[in-house]
Design a protein around this motif. Sequence first.
Motif, mmCIF file in Angstrom:
data_model
loop_
_atom_site.group_PDB
_atom_site.id
_atom_site.type_symbol
_atom_site.label_atom_id
_atom_site.label_comp_id
_atom_site.label_asym_id
_atom_site.label_seq_id
_atom_site.Cartn_x
_atom_site.Cartn_y
_atom_site.Cartn_z
ATOM 1 N N VAL A 52 -6.652 9.576 -1.789
ATOM 2 C CA VAL A 52 -5.956 8.876 -1.043
ATOM 3 C C VAL A 52 -4.840 9.736 -0.136
ATOM 4 O O VAL A 52 -4.389 10.548 -0.243
ATOM 5 C CB VAL A 52 -4.941 7.829 -1.166
ATOM 6 C CG1 VAL A 52 -4.512 6.919 -0.315
ATOM 7 C CG2 VAL A 52 -6.338 7.140 -2.275
ATOM 8 N N GLU A 94 2.146 1.786 -3.741
ATOM 9 C CA GLU A 94 1.633 2.222 -4.351
ATOM 10 C C GLU A 94 1.236 3.815 -4.082
ATOM 11 O O GLU A 94 1.175 4.539 -5.441
ATOM 12 C CB GLU A 94 0.659 1.424 -4.529
ATOM 13 C CG GLU A 94 -0.531 1.990 -5.369
ATOM 14 C CD GLU A 94 -1.816 0.570 -5.235
ATOM 15 O OE1 GLU A 94 -2.512 1.181 -6.414
ATOM 16 O OE2 GLU A 94 -1.732 0.204 -4.316
ATOM 17 N N TRP A 95 0.912 4.377 -2.705
ATOM 18 C CA TRP A 95 0.218 6.236 -3.032
ATOM 19 C C TRP A 95 1.111 6.534 -2.247
ATOM 20 O O TRP A 95 1.248 7.567 -2.680
ATOM 21 C CB TRP A 95 -0.699 5.321 -1.978
ATOM 22 C CG TRP A 95 -1.980 4.332 -2.541
ATOM 23 C CD1 TRP A 95 -2.368 2.814 -1.938
ATOM 24 C CD2 TRP A 95 -2.779 4.640 -3.175
ATOM 25 N NE1 TRP A 95 -3.359 2.713 -3.000
ATOM 26 C CE2 TRP A 95 -3.509 3.761 -3.652
ATOM 27 C CE3 TRP A 95 -2.958 5.837 -4.342
ATOM 28 C CZ2 TRP A 95 -4.531 3.264 -4.764
ATOM 29 C CZ3 TRP A 95 -3.643 5.782 -5.333
ATOM 30 C CH2 TRP A 95 -4.386 4.135 -4.902
ATOM 31 N N TYR A 116 0.642 -1.483 0.427
ATOM 32 C CA TYR A 116 -0.005 -0.234 -0.022
ATOM 33 C C TYR A 116 0.827 0.829 0.118
ATOM 34 O O TYR A 116 0.427 2.215 -1.011
ATOM 35 C CB TYR A 116 -0.719 -0.211 1.692
ATOM 36 C CG TYR A 116 -2.045 1.071 1.367
ATOM 37 C CD1 TYR A 116 -3.449 1.009 0.914
ATOM 38 C CD2 TYR A 116 -1.969 2.673 1.576
ATOM 39 C CE1 TYR A 116 -4.198 2.142 0.772
ATOM 40 C CE2 TYR A 116 -2.406 3.278 2.142
ATOM 41 C CZ TYR A 116 -4.261 2.757 0.986
ATOM 42 O OH TYR A 116 -5.034 3.860 1.261
ATOM 43 N N MET A 158 2.234 12.136 -0.023
ATOM 44 C CA MET A 158 1.645 11.288 -0.641
ATOM 45 C C MET A 158 1.730 11.131 -1.538
ATOM 46 O O MET A 158 2.261 12.371 -2.081
ATOM 47 C CB MET A 158 -0.245 11.430 -0.433
ATOM 48 C CG MET A 158 -0.335 11.195 0.806
ATOM 49 S SD MET A 158 0.230 9.353 1.360
ATOM 50 C CE MET A 158 -1.238 8.562 0.445
ATOM 51 N N ALA A 188 -2.088 9.075 -5.927
ATOM 52 C CA ALA A 188 -3.071 9.114 -4.323
ATOM 53 C C ALA A 188 -3.747 10.326 -4.054
ATOM 54 O O ALA A 188 -4.975 10.195 -3.676
ATOM 55 C CB ALA A 188 -2.070 8.957 -2.770
#
Length: 348
Positions: A328, A270-271, A267, A319, A323
């Motif tokens: 996110v 990815e972000w 996670y 981020m 994101a």
Amino acid sequence: MRYIEASITNLKRFRRLENTENNLNSLIQKISSLKSEIQKVIVGQDSVIEEMLIALMAGGHCLIEGVPGLAKTLMVRTMSQALDLSFRRIQFTPDLMPSDIIGTEILEEDHTTGKRFFKFNKGPLFGNIILADEINRTPPKTQAALLEAMQEFEVTYAGQTYPLDRPFFILATQNPIEQAGTYPLPEAQLDRFLLYIKIGYPSAAEETRILSSTTGATKPKVNAIIGAKEIQELQKLTLQVSVSEDLVTYTSELIRATRPDTSSVPYIKEWVRWGAGPRAGQAIILTAKARALFKGRYAVTLEDLQTMAYPVLRHRILMNFKAEAENVTADDATTELLKTISRPKNSL
């Protein structure tokens, strides 16, 4: 004779310990009373008030974000009244200069000798509680002057250093909307704030209470609960709160997992664009100690660490563009980390 002397020594030691324990309990009780005093004026926002007091006990500063009308300024002002400390409000504007907050030298004349001399005239930064209203509306040069004072607890003008009053507690506010014409704080300067506190809208019941309590003729009186000396004692006491090695290791693993280059959490890779530094780990442990003391405990629990992870990491995890596009947030990343990182054995 020796037995009598030893008994007297033990009795004196016991009385000192008893007095110390009574003083500690009195200080902790005052923190609870302080929150109740603030809540005479501020309806709801329990977690926000608690986080502000935790930051004060930990000796750090807060960045508070919320839309207009959520009583950010009123909350800080009420807190200063209950703390019996000097309060200064600085309204940050695009034309504000560093000398407007630090102070400046003025030319004065000694009437007895006729000689002229420069005297430093202290600015509004010389106070115990400083409300830096809308800090993102002033240029970086003025922001930097404030942040230097936050870090060093002193200011320098014309080669002369002037210590700031202690305790020194800055609460800076910023508006998340109307970003046109603002100067967002760089990540390195955001890191100077111990906690990043977000204020949300009140619940329906709380909003009804706000409307009823603020539109009448009577205004609640806020009493001073605790002074500067006692706050400094609390800050020293906070440092002495116990934290186990397992919890320190857990905090280290949590912080290291925020960094996408070395993290084992998919996670995060990815972000997240940039993770938190060691200062974040220090902040989590320090505020967890303050929270434990706030709750009347002398040892940190896992719940303390996990609760304080959000306001500590909120401005220290950057981020990536993906994101931001998917909405996110750093809080989402923190939630995922707390789910993924293994809990220490025998943790409370």
